[in-house]
Write an enzyme that holds these catalytic residues in place. Structure first.
Site, PDB file in Angstrom:
ATOM      1  N   GLY A 188       0.820  -1.211   0.000  1.00 25.03           N
ATOM      2  CA  GLY A 188       0.000   0.000   0.000  1.00 25.03           C
ATOM      3  C   GLY A 188       0.848   1.252   0.000  1.00 25.03           C
ATOM      4  CB  VAL A 191      -1.101   8.992   3.998  1.00 28.05           C
ATOM      5  CG1 VAL A 191      -0.370   9.882   4.981  1.00 28.05           C
ATOM      6  CG2 VAL A 191      -1.801   9.812   2.931  1.00 28.05           C
ATOM      7  CB  ILE A 192      -0.527   4.681   6.903  1.00 24.81           C
ATOM      8  CG1 ILE A 192      -1.521   5.644   7.584  1.00 24.81           C
ATOM      9  CG2 ILE A 192       0.092   3.740   7.921  1.00 24.81           C
ATOM     10  CD1 ILE A 192      -2.716   4.977   8.232  1.00 24.81           C
ATOM     11  CD  GLU A 211      -1.316   1.426  -4.290  1.00 21.44           C
ATOM     12  OE1 GLU A 211      -1.150   1.639  -3.087  1.00 21.44           O
ATOM     13  OE2 GLU A 211      -2.417   1.093  -4.776  1.00 21.44           O
ATOM     14  CB  VAL A 245       0.115  -8.203  -2.114  1.00 20.37           C
ATOM     15  CG1 VAL A 245       0.441  -9.382  -1.211  1.00 20.37           C
ATOM     16  CG2 VAL A 245       1.313  -7.259  -2.231  1.00 20.37           C
ATOM     17  CB  VAL A 277      -4.206  -2.569   2.331  1.00 22.25           C
ATOM     18  CG1 VAL A 277      -2.996  -3.297   1.758  1.00 22.25           C
ATOM     19  CG2 VAL A 277      -4.827  -3.368   3.465  1.00 22.25           C
ATOM     20  N   GLY A 278      -5.023   0.453   4.165  1.00 23.07           N
ATOM     21  CA  GLY A 278      -6.153   1.308   4.490  1.00 23.07           C
ATOM     22  C   GLY A 278      -6.753   0.964   5.845  1.00 23.07           C
ATOM     23  NE  ARG A 279      -6.947   3.882  10.960  1.00 24.82           N
ATOM     24  CZ  ARG A 279      -6.490   3.129  11.969  1.00 24.82           C
ATOM     25  NH1 ARG A 279      -5.382   2.409  11.823  1.00 24.82           N
ATOM     26  NH2 ARG A 279      -7.126   3.090  13.126  1.00 24.82           N
ATOM     27  CG  HIS A 451      12.653  38.503   3.040  1.00 29.12           C
ATOM     28  ND1 HIS A 451      12.641  37.566   2.019  1.00 29.12           N
ATOM     29  CD2 HIS A 451      13.927  38.953   3.147  1.00 29.12           C
ATOM     30  CE1 HIS A 451      13.864  37.479   1.516  1.00 29.12           C
ATOM     31  NE2 HIS A 451      14.665  38.296   2.175  1.00 29.12           N
TER      32      HIS A 451
HETATM   33  P1  FAD Z   1      -9.885   6.840  16.876  1.00 31.12           P
HETATM   34  O1  FAD Z   1      -8.703   7.687  17.084  1.00 31.12           O
HETATM   35  O2  FAD Z   1      -9.723   5.539  16.203  1.00 31.12           O
HETATM   36  O3  FAD Z   1     -10.513   6.625  18.325  1.00 31.12           O
HETATM   37  C1  FAD Z   1     -11.636   5.837  18.538  1.00 31.12           C
HETATM   38  C2  FAD Z   1     -11.698   5.454  20.008  1.00 31.12           C
HETATM   39  O4  FAD Z   1     -12.930   4.800  20.260  1.00 31.12           O
HETATM   40  C3  FAD Z   1     -10.590   4.495  20.435  1.00 31.12           C
HETATM   41  O5  FAD Z   1      -9.906   5.021  21.539  1.00 31.12           O
HETATM   42  C4  FAD Z   1     -11.336   3.220  20.792  1.00 31.12           C
HETATM   43  O6  FAD Z   1     -10.758   2.529  21.902  1.00 31.12           O
HETATM   44  C5  FAD Z   1     -12.708   3.741  21.173  1.00 31.12           C
HETATM   45  N1  FAD Z   1     -13.789   2.769  21.001  1.00 31.12           N
HETATM   46  C6  FAD Z   1     -14.119   2.102  19.869  1.00 31.12           C
HETATM   47  N2  FAD Z   1     -15.207   1.326  20.084  1.00 31.12           N
HETATM   48  C7  FAD Z   1     -15.558   1.523  21.385  1.00 31.12           C
HETATM   49  C8  FAD Z   1     -16.588   1.006  22.215  1.00 31.12           C
HETATM   50  N3  FAD Z   1     -17.527   0.175  21.757  1.00 31.12           N
HETATM   51  N4  FAD Z   1     -16.616   1.398  23.504  1.00 31.12           N
HETATM   52  C9  FAD Z   1     -15.697   2.252  24.001  1.00 31.12           C
HETATM   53  N5  FAD Z   1     -14.707   2.778  23.256  1.00 31.12           N
HETATM   54  C10 FAD Z   1     -14.644   2.423  21.967  1.00 31.12           C
HETATM   55  N6  FAD Z   1      -4.459  11.515  10.841  1.00 31.12           N
HETATM   56  C11 FAD Z   1      -4.067  12.794  10.690  1.00 31.12           C
HETATM   57  O7  FAD Z   1      -4.905  13.686  10.618  1.00 31.12           O
HETATM   58  N7  FAD Z   1      -2.734  13.123  10.626  1.00 31.12           N
HETATM   59  C12 FAD Z   1      -1.767  12.184  10.687  1.00 31.12           C
HETATM   60  O8  FAD Z   1      -0.588  12.504  10.633  1.00 31.12           O
HETATM   61  C13 FAD Z   1      -2.148  10.835  10.839  1.00 31.12           C
HETATM   62  N8  FAD Z   1      -1.213   9.866  10.917  1.00 31.12           N
HETATM   63  C14 FAD Z   1      -1.605   8.582  11.127  1.00 31.12           C
HETATM   64  C15 FAD Z   1      -0.630   7.604  11.226  1.00 31.12           C
HETATM   65  C16 FAD Z   1      -0.973   6.290  11.449  1.00 31.12           C
HETATM   66  C17 FAD Z   1       0.094   5.249  11.559  1.00 31.12           C
HETATM   67  C18 FAD Z   1      -2.354   5.947  11.600  1.00 31.12           C
HETATM   68  C19 FAD Z   1      -2.760   4.538  11.874  1.00 31.12           C
HETATM   69  C20 FAD Z   1      -3.343   6.912  11.498  1.00 31.12           C
HETATM   70  C21 FAD Z   1      -2.974   8.238  11.257  1.00 31.12           C
HETATM   71  N9  FAD Z   1      -3.933   9.248  11.124  1.00 31.12           N
HETATM   72  C22 FAD Z   1      -3.532  10.540  10.923  1.00 31.12           C
HETATM   73  C23 FAD Z   1      -5.381   8.968  11.210  1.00 31.12           C
HETATM   74  C24 FAD Z   1      -5.916   9.350  12.598  1.00 31.12           C
HETATM   75  O9  FAD Z   1      -5.235   8.607  13.573  1.00 31.12           O
HETATM   76  C25 FAD Z   1      -7.410   9.083  12.651  1.00 31.12           C
HETATM   77  O10 FAD Z   1      -8.042   9.804  11.597  1.00 31.12           O
HETATM   78  C26 FAD Z   1      -8.002   9.532  13.980  1.00 31.12           C
HETATM   79  O11 FAD Z   1      -7.397   8.881  15.059  1.00 31.12           O
HETATM   80  C27 FAD Z   1      -9.502   9.263  14.004  1.00 31.12           C
HETATM   81  O12 FAD Z   1     -10.018   9.746  15.185  1.00 31.12           O
HETATM   82  P2  FAD Z   1     -11.345   9.144  15.815  1.00 31.12           P
HETATM   83  O13 FAD Z   1     -11.515   9.870  17.112  1.00 31.12           O
HETATM   84  O14 FAD Z   1     -12.436   9.182  14.839  1.00 31.12           O
HETATM   85  O15 FAD Z   1     -11.041   7.599  16.088  1.00 31.12           O
HETATM   86  P1  AMP Z   2      -4.767   4.249   1.962  1.00 27.76           P
HETATM   87  O1  AMP Z   2      -6.155   3.686   1.988  1.00 27.76           O
HETATM   88  O2  AMP Z   2      -4.662   5.627   1.403  1.00 27.76           O
HETATM   89  O3  AMP Z   2      -4.058   4.090   3.280  1.00 27.76           O
HETATM   90  O4  AMP Z   2      -3.930   3.376   0.925  1.00 27.76           O
HETATM   91  C1  AMP Z   2      -3.900   1.984   0.937  1.00 27.76           C
HETATM   92  C2  AMP Z   2      -3.379   1.526  -0.416  1.00 27.76           C
HETATM   93  O5  AMP Z   2      -3.207   0.105  -0.398  1.00 27.76           O
HETATM   94  C3  AMP Z   2      -4.312   1.834  -1.575  1.00 27.76           C
HETATM   95  O6  AMP Z   2      -3.647   2.673  -2.478  1.00 27.76           O
HETATM   96  C4  AMP Z   2      -4.642   0.475  -2.160  1.00 27.76           C
HETATM   97  O7  AMP Z   2      -4.692   0.503  -3.584  1.00 27.76           O
HETATM   98  C5  AMP Z   2      -3.476  -0.391  -1.708  1.00 27.76           C
HETATM   99  N1  AMP Z   2      -3.787  -1.840  -1.650  1.00 27.76           N
HETATM  100  C6  AMP Z   2      -4.887  -2.434  -1.123  1.00 27.76           C
HETATM  101  N2  AMP Z   2      -4.830  -3.783  -1.248  1.00 27.76           N
HETATM  102  C7  AMP Z   2      -3.650  -4.070  -1.889  1.00 27.76           C
HETATM  103  C8  AMP Z   2      -2.989  -5.282  -2.318  1.00 27.76           C
HETATM  104  N3  AMP Z   2      -3.522  -6.495  -2.111  1.00 27.76           N
HETATM  105  N4  AMP Z   2      -1.773  -5.174  -2.947  1.00 27.76           N
HETATM  106  C9  AMP Z   2      -1.208  -3.960  -3.136  1.00 27.76           C
HETATM  107  N5  AMP Z   2      -1.786  -2.792  -2.764  1.00 27.76           N
HETATM  108  C10 AMP Z   2      -2.983  -2.831  -2.149  1.00 27.76           C
END
Ligand code: FAD
Ligand code: AMP
Length: 479
Positions: A188, A191-192, A211, A245, A277-279, A451
């Site tokens: 993937g 961004v991540i 990708e 993949v 591959v995404g969330r 500047h």
């Molecule tokens: P989350 O942060 O996922 O929080 C949800 C919370 O709900 C969790 O604490 C969980 O325990 C709780 N929960 C879930 N179900 C229940 C339940 N039934 N009962 C009680 N609690 C529950 N975003 C950016 O904007 N900038 C970045 O640089 C960035 N970098 C990232 C890097 C990585 C490696 C990753 C994985 C993500 C990144 N993101 C980034 C995305 C960002 O983390 C998410 O968009 C953000 O955390 C979403 O916030 P949220 O509050 O919606 O959910």
């Molecule tokens: P993002 O959702 O922006 O974090 O990006 C995830 C990336 O993973 C996307 O660009 C997808 O096209 C890629 N991806 C998802 N499944 C596969 C796979 N099986 N092999 C290679 N790339 C993949």
């Protein structure tokens, strides 16, 4: 007997804790429930962002960037350093300390604002009743006039690459490697994947990114994406596009990854593999039958523009609803919803959500891309300023990239700003403010910028829209 609140917020990630704190600030009796357990086994707030997302990834990106600066760029600045090395354990410990400080900080803020917190898993029943199974097994019943769901998202898993303890990991595992893998695969090029791939590449790993799509960063401006691809390649990142993949096999301490591209099936062997591959939205165990909250066809909680779900007085915000999965988007939604509950009338401006990729150079944008505008048949002017012409960028020995301002041909209103370069994650805020205030390119051109700063690049790009940038040749033909 159930405890009664004005507002219950489920989830204390950025969307949820912003909602909870503002709700309490507005005088509403507020509860916030979260089930997150830290790797040390303690209940913590901050969700994905603070624990395994935005913050820890940026801590590692900063360490690894400084390492590259010291090993590759200090020489040019006239700084002689010998024997630079990275202590991975110390790097990870620093990252963990930042996470701990911030998650404790959020807990402190919740308390200071009078939010009642519950550490456990919430389940939403009919009639806005929330059952909380606390970590000690006890069950509490809560009720509220309003519910805000902010349960976030989790990494997508793919059947061809099931996670293992140490070889195939998701983004969370990739924040805790104990050593630099010799050869690292990343599935993937989102961004991540690019950020985590950059961390370990800078520290010495040979990184191959697989990708499936043919396009690199299809959501970004084409010219920016092209430059990003060029710079990452120059740094040694091997990004293979059109590479899907389809399988993996653990062989001792390595993994064979099978993928297919235009030429057929191929295999590559890695010491570590990151599946990025995404969330996907996270609602497991959340909704009891009869809660009244509907999911859409992709599993997101279905909401309208004001984040109202299909059930009265139940809202959902952040990653669990449509829109970009970004912390700041969720934060603004969380604030909007509780302010509306309190009788105010804010809106989230979805046209002004900034996107940032924290690679080096960084990539940042807001608004429409040229390709989107062309597809819609809109007429526009473009002003571009290369960082190579910025005195401050030269002084900092960081001249890659450019800033592009796109403005409506007729009204000159800014439609999009696209940046690639050092520190553009900070510069993009200026463009967001301009767009939020419906600024024209001329308005930005008439604004005074300090500047020498990198920000002047935005000023110059805005001036270039009408052919008036000073530090580049940009004369426009008379129409
Ligand atoms: P989350 O942060 O996922 O929080 C949800 C919370 O709900 C969790 O604490 C969980 O325990 C709780 N929960 C879930 N179900 C229940 C339940 N039934 N009962 C009680 N609690 C529950 N975003 C950016 O904007 N900038 C970045 O640089 C960035 N970098 C990232 C890097 C990585 C490696 C990753 C994985 C993500 C990144 N993101 C980034 C995305 C960002 O983390 C998410 O968009 C953000 O955390 C979403 O916030 P949220 O509050 O919606 O959910
Ligand atoms: P993002 O959702 O922006 O974090 O990006 C995830 C990336 O993973 C996307 O660009 C997808 O096209 C890629 N991806 C998802 N499944 C596969 C796979 N099986 N092999 C290679 N790339 C993949």
């Amino acid at each position: 007997m159930s405890k009664k609140f004005d507002v219950i917020i489920i989830g204390a990630g950025p969307a949820g804790y912003h909602a909870a704190i503002r709700s309490a600030q507005l005088g509403l009796n507020t509860a916030c429930i979260d089930k997150w357990i830290s790797k040390e086994g303690k209940p913590v707030y901050g969700g994905t962002c603070l624990n395994v997302g935005c913050i820890p990834s940026k801590a590692l990106l900063d360490t690894s960037h400084k390492y590259i600066e010291a090993t590759e760029n200090f020489d040019v600045l006239g700084i002689k350093v010998k024997g630079v090395s990275v202590d991975i354990e110390a790097m990870i410990a620093r990252k963990d300390q930042i996470v701990e400080n911030l998650t404790k900080g959020v807990a402190g803020l919740m308390k200071a604002n009078g939010v009642t917190t519950f550490d456990g898993a919430a389940k939403l029943h009919a009639g806005r009743v929330v059952e909380v199974t606390l970590h000690d097994g006890k069950v509490e019943s809560l009720e509220a006039d309003n519910i805000v769901i902010a349960t976030g998202s989790v990494p997508v898993a793919i059947p061809p690459c099931p996670l293992t303890d140490d070889i195939i990991v998701d983004s969370t595992g990739a924040l805790d490697f104990k050593s630099v893998p010799k050869k690292l695969g990343v599935i993937g090029a989102g961004v991540i994947g690019l950020e985590l791939g950059s961390v370990w590449m800078r520290l010495g790993a040979e990184v191959v990114v697989l990708e499936a799509l043919e396009d690199f960063l299809p959501m970004a401006d084409k010219q920016v994406a092209k430059e990003a691809a060029k710079q990452l390649k120059k740094q040694g990142m091997d990004v293979r596009l059109g590479a899907r993949v389809t399988g993996s096999k653990i062989k001792g301490k390595k993994v064979n990854v099978i993928y297919s591209d235009g030429e057929g099936e191929k295999t590559e062997t890695f010491d570590r593999l990151i599946v990025a591959v995404g969330r996907r939205p996270y609602t497991e165990g959340l909704l009891a039958a009869g809660s009244g909250v509907n999911l859409d066809e992709r599993g997101f909680i279905h909401v309208n523009d004001l984040c109202a779900t299909s059930a009265p007085s139940i809202y959902a915000v952040g990653d669990v609803v449509r829109g970009p999965m970004l912390a700041h988007k969720g934060m603004e939604e969380g604030l909007m919803v509780v302010e509306r509950i309190a009788g105010q009338k804010p809106l989230v401006n979805y046209d002004c959500v900034p996107s940032v990729i924290y690679t080096h150079p960084e990539v940042a944008w807001v608004g429409k891309t040229e390709q989107e505008l062309k597809a819609a048949g809109d007429k526009f002017n473009v002003g571009t300023f290369p960082m190579a012409a910025s005195g401050r960028a030269m002084a900092a020995n960081d001249t890659t990239g450019f800033i592009k301002v796109i403005a409506d041909e007729e009204t000159d209103r800014i439609l999009g700003v696209h940046m690639i370069g050092g520190h553009v994650s900070e510069l993009i805020a200026e463009a967001v403010i301009a767009m939020e205030f419906e600024s024209s390119a001329e308005d930005l051109g008439l604004t005074m910028f300090a500047h020498p700063t990198l920000s002047e690049g935005l000023h110059e790009a805005a001036l270039a829209v009408s052919g008036h940038a000073i530090h580049i040749a940009n004369r426009r033909k008379k129409k």
